[in-house]
Design a protein around this motif. Structure first.
Motif, PDB file in Angstrom:
ATOM      1  N   GLN B  11      16.576  58.086  50.620  1.00 46.82           N
ATOM      2  CA  GLN B  11      15.281  57.775  51.226  1.00 46.82           C
ATOM      3  C   GLN B  11      14.225  58.763  50.737  1.00 46.82           C
ATOM      4  O   GLN B  11      13.090  58.396  50.510  1.00 46.82           O
ATOM      5  CB  GLN B  11      15.410  57.860  52.752  1.00 46.82           C
ATOM      6  N   GLU B  13      14.157  60.314  47.847  1.00 49.83           N
ATOM      7  CA  GLU B  13      13.851  60.252  46.422  1.00 49.83           C
ATOM      8  C   GLU B  13      12.861  59.126  46.154  1.00 49.83           C
ATOM      9  O   GLU B  13      13.218  57.959  46.122  1.00 49.83           O
ATOM     10  CB  GLU B  13      15.140  60.045  45.618  1.00 49.83           C
ATOM     11  N   LYS B  14      11.627  59.476  45.906  1.00 48.04           N
ATOM     12  CA  LYS B  14      10.558  58.492  45.665  1.00 48.04           C
ATOM     13  C   LYS B  14      10.395  58.269  44.165  1.00 48.04           C
ATOM     14  O   LYS B  14      10.475  59.215  43.393  1.00 48.04           O
ATOM     15  CB  LYS B  14       9.243  59.033  46.236  1.00 48.04           C
ATOM     16  N   PHE B  15      10.156  57.042  43.797  1.00 43.43           N
ATOM     17  CA  PHE B  15       9.803  56.777  42.395  1.00 43.43           C
ATOM     18  C   PHE B  15       8.936  55.524  42.339  1.00 43.43           C
ATOM     19  O   PHE B  15       8.853  54.764  43.314  1.00 43.43           O
ATOM     20  CB  PHE B  15      11.045  56.665  41.511  1.00 43.43           C
ATOM     21  N   ASP B  16       8.316  55.296  41.223  1.00 43.36           N
ATOM     22  CA  ASP B  16       7.296  54.256  41.082  1.00 43.36           C
ATOM     23  C   ASP B  16       7.953  52.893  40.835  1.00 43.36           C
ATOM     24  O   ASP B  16       8.189  52.488  39.703  1.00 43.36           O
ATOM     25  CB  ASP B  16       6.384  54.648  39.905  1.00 43.36           C
ATOM     26  N   GLN B  17       8.228  52.186  41.932  1.00 49.55           N
ATOM     27  CA  GLN B  17       8.947  50.902  41.827  1.00 49.55           C
ATOM     28  C   GLN B  17       8.172  49.871  41.014  1.00 49.55           C
ATOM     29  O   GLN B  17       8.761  49.065  40.295  1.00 49.55           O
ATOM     30  CB  GLN B  17       9.210  50.337  43.241  1.00 49.55           C
ATOM     31  N   TRP B 411      17.722  55.883  41.740  1.00 47.47           N
ATOM     32  CA  TRP B 411      17.153  55.316  40.505  1.00 47.47           C
ATOM     33  C   TRP B 411      17.925  54.089  40.006  1.00 47.47           C
ATOM     34  O   TRP B 411      17.379  53.251  39.294  1.00 47.47           O
ATOM     35  CB  TRP B 411      17.123  56.381  39.400  1.00 47.47           C
ATOM     36  N   ASN B 486      11.248  58.094  35.265  1.00 44.41           N
ATOM     37  CA  ASN B 486      11.385  58.753  36.578  1.00 44.41           C
ATOM     38  C   ASN B 486      11.511  60.264  36.428  1.00 44.41           C
ATOM     39  O   ASN B 486      10.942  61.026  37.219  1.00 44.41           O
ATOM     40  CB  ASN B 486      12.608  58.212  37.326  1.00 44.41           C
ATOM     41  N   ARG B 490       8.845  62.990  38.114  1.00 39.34           N
ATOM     42  CA  ARG B 490       9.369  63.605  39.319  1.00 39.34           C
ATOM     43  C   ARG B 490       8.679  64.956  39.580  1.00 39.34           C
ATOM     44  O   ARG B 490       8.329  65.667  38.650  1.00 39.34           O
ATOM     45  CB  ARG B 490      10.870  63.829  39.114  1.00 39.34           C
TER      46      ARG B 490
END
Lengths: 506, 506
Positions: B11, B13-17, B411, B486, B490
């Motif tokens: 939750q 770990e954010k990344f640009d979906q 990821w 990613n 990051r």
């Protein structure tokens, strides 16, 4: 359908169980089938129709059968075939854009290149004659590369399979006897004829346009395996063709991809082939274990398989396997010093690959045809053939002859533990028992496990000694020897079916 | 083990979906990976270490990466390697007892035959040095044929397999991270050393006894496929060896069976090879998508795979596949005009097949080692490698770095529907991520479906363009591009594991 129930018939069909046990012991424990196969494959080499390799094999098998004590061994001409042909050199490599030695073999009965040639290639892709127009004037002094229509696929399926119990049950339960070849639809037939006609047109076109040679892969393959195609002009008066090499698809596709990307490709090749026109005849090898019963010794039980092969390998599964098994069957019988009532005759056929020539003509010469039978037509008790690769025997095709079902069912019974118990009413085609069947003689081919026959060995450059399965060939030898012996000792010849002239597929 | 639970971490770990969706669209719908692979394989050709083919590939990839808009593209020397070597002719055939063209290729870095030679063969079978004694005086002016220790087997198993769900679960559930190579037992090690020593002794013996050339098949194969062995002397000061051709096992076994039966065998061969000693250096190809974040652009995300190959085919799955995927990954990112925070750098390694030379030395030159790190050692955010054939990505090896588990788990989540969701703590070895891992840098190799890598393509003469799986390569390109993006975006570099210098297997 036969009137007797199989069970009753099986009880009624008597045979010498003690002798069958001896045959099994000799064949399973003192087999020479792999030694025979080694001589047929590695020592004699490729055995193309009327080639030096087939001549060596004819001579060797005649001598070997004689050594084992068979009599009347003979390399017997069956009639006129065509030219002998052997490969004396085969080399092909891509030399531009970089060097890569290619895998290939000259197409049978093609001429050599008359020394090394090094030329640019032209990729010719033609779906019909009109497509050839655009290559007019483009082919002079070039090596033509034709289309690969069946590119290699990744091997998610095994090359080799055996029949499952379910497969065999289906064959046993079949009620109809389908025709030897399923008829083509009109569309498929038209397409087939169009392709054949186009191939001839292309060959003429390449020649008349002044191309130097052709690289082709008409039938696919993979991993270094390629198929040798048939239909080559072996006739003494065949019209000229260009030198042609059949290649591994990977090698040919590389040339094609480069050519299609507009990258100049150069190929170097040298083939040397040798034609022999002194003796255009074809031959079969025959030999006998004479019958000993005064009344029955003039009757004949035959067993056979074709000895010839294609030329890019040593024809191990097609059909050194069948030939070696048939030879082993008579060796076993001689080793046991059997005294058959009827005469046992082995025949190793020539020129099968070009249309069952050896067996067809042998039958014609010795038995006549259904309309005008010769005296021996009545004398043939049965013929057994083996030519579906190296797989063990799983049973036998009745070839539509229901009257033999109880007999074969009984004779297979001692081999149930070896996996051979299936009797199917189905016909099978494609090989020399058809020559007998066609004239109303009881000719049979056994059911064999397919193994990698269809994927790797049948008509390929990889039909080599390695593909032979020793245990399968031993089993087959024992079963064939038993069937032959039982047929030679039976009170009656095998029952015949009503005469059924097999017409070639339309 | 990491202290955070995977779920919480995922939750976190954010990344640009949205960008991942764009990468997927570009890579799946407008892929150029097969075009790239065509140039690497068919057009450049075999890419043996320091060969002309590898030079072509170095130049082409540098130019292509530049065309796509990458900067600082360079063919960068990593240090001294050894001699360049290319095949200019390769021909071998049995000429007695009959003619048969054989499948084979010169062993890398062997000399040519200096024109065609046609000689009798001697089969040499030696389990130890003492066995060689009996061949003393027998080899002068002969072609030596050595033993085939792994004869072809019939293909009851498919060549190609994908990981099953069960296989993947086992990898995911693994708790330990086994060492990169399982240690050999003392006995196995002794046997291995004895074999290696015997091979060297045999080579010296054949040379000193005056043999003309050697035919060998040390690693098997089947159906026209053979393996090219490594361990050839590429060093500029390597001592002389005989011309040597590695052959298809079927061809070599035929020679051996004939020789063992006492039948004289003659072989004709001609090899021509070209040594290059002007430039003994090895090279890697590098190129960049510059970072755009003031603070982070000096940090680097790397992706790579080795560009070199063995010489008997075009190294399609080993490793044009991985190279093409890595190139496609940066092409996708450039096509989307991404503005990464960190600098993205692709590296296509040279001389991997001889011992990871290109990557090892690149790491040494740019990052130093764990004991004496160079300034950039701290700047590397992560390295991703691809070199296990053409199979699609099924997940990733943590390489024992548990801290990256929640990141990679997150990821991979967008690619679960493409079959890539497994994270395994296991190490994997054999390729260039080890060069990073060995000095404490976070280097990773993806889990890939094996397909026919182990059976048909890895180091064989059949590692050709046909073996590439377009859909698998597209999927891999998209996943690699996403991981790289990613990592470039990051907040933090990838966490590192405690420094763990990988020792070579004893």
């Amino acid at each position: 359908m036969a009137a007797t129930s199989p069970l009753l018939a099986q009880q009624a069909e008597k045979f010498d169980q003690a002798m069958i046990a001896k045959i099994r012991d000799e064949g399973m424990n003192r087999s020479k089938v792999m030694e025979t196969a080694f001589y047929l494959t590695d020592v004699c080499g490729p055995r193309l129709a009327n080639s030096e390799g087939l001549q060596r094999a004819n001579q060797w098998t005649k001598d070997q059968l004689t050594k084992w004590g068979l009599v009347n061994a003979n390399v017997e001409p069956w009639g006129d075939f065509g030219r002998g042909w052997d490969v004396q050199k085969s080399y092909v490599a891509m030399t531009k854009p970089y060097y890569h030695a290619m895998i290939g073999a000259p197409k049978a009965w093609t001429p050599g290149t008359n020394g090394p040639v090094k030329k640019q290639i032209v990729y010719v892709k033609a779906a019909n004659e009109a497509d050839l127009e655009k290559y007019k004037g483009q082919l002079r002094d070039k090596i033509v590369v034709t289309e690969v229509t069946a590119p290699p696929k990744t091997g998610f399926e095994p090359d080799a399979k055996r029949y499952t119990d379910e497969d065999l049950k289906k064959m046993a339960d079949a009620t109809a006897a389908p025709s030897v070849r399923p008829a083509m639809t009109d569309d498929a037939l038209a397409a087939y004829r169009a392709r054949a006609a186009l191939r001839l047109k292309m060959a003429d076109f390449f020649l008349s346009e002044g191309a130097v040679a052709v690289l082709s892969n008409p039938r696919g393959g993979s991993d270094g395996t390629f198929f040798t195609s048939n239909g080559a002009p072996y006739a003494a008066d065949a019209k000229p063709v260009l030198p042609e090499i059949e290649t591994a698809p990977e090698d040919q596709l590389r040339l094609i991809r480069l050519a299609e990307a507009g990258i100049p490709v150069e190929v170097e090749m040298e083939t040397q082939t040798k034609f022999q026109t002194q003796d255009l005849k074809g031959y079969n090898v025959v030999a006998e274990i004479p019958g000993t019963d005064k009344k029955l010794k003039s009757e004949i039980v035959m067993l056979g398989g074709h000895l010839d092969s294609w030329h890019a390998a040593t024809g191990a599964t097609d059909n050194a396997a069948g030939s070696a098994v048939m030879m082993e069957a008579v060796r076993i019988l001689k080793a046991l010093n059997v005294k058959p009532k009827r005469t046992i005759r082995i025949a190793l056929w020539g020129e099968e690959e070009e249309g069952l020539h050896g067996s067809k003509n042998y039958v014609k010469n010795h038995f006549g045809d259904a309309v005008k039978p010769l005296p021996d037509h009545e004398k043939l008790a049965g013929y057994y053939n083996l030519d579906n690769g190296t797989g063990k025997i799983r049973g036998i095709y009745l070839q539509g002859n229901e009257a033999v079902r109880p007999i074969f069912t009984a004779w297979l019974q001692p081999f149930a533990d070896l996996g051979a118990s299936t009797v199917t009413p189905r016909n099978t085609g494609g090989t020399d028992h058809l020559s007998f069947d066609a004239v109303g003689l009881p000719g049979f081919q056994f059911i064999q496990d397919g193994l990698d026959y269809g994927t790797r060995t049948h008509h390929t450059n990889m039909d080599t000694y390695e593909r032979l399965q020793p245990d399968d060939l031993k089993q087959a030898s024992v079963i064939v020897a038993s069937f032959v012996y039982n047929t030679a000792m039976r009170d009656q010849k095998l029952p015949r079916k009503p005469i059924n002239i097999v017409k070639p597929a339309q």
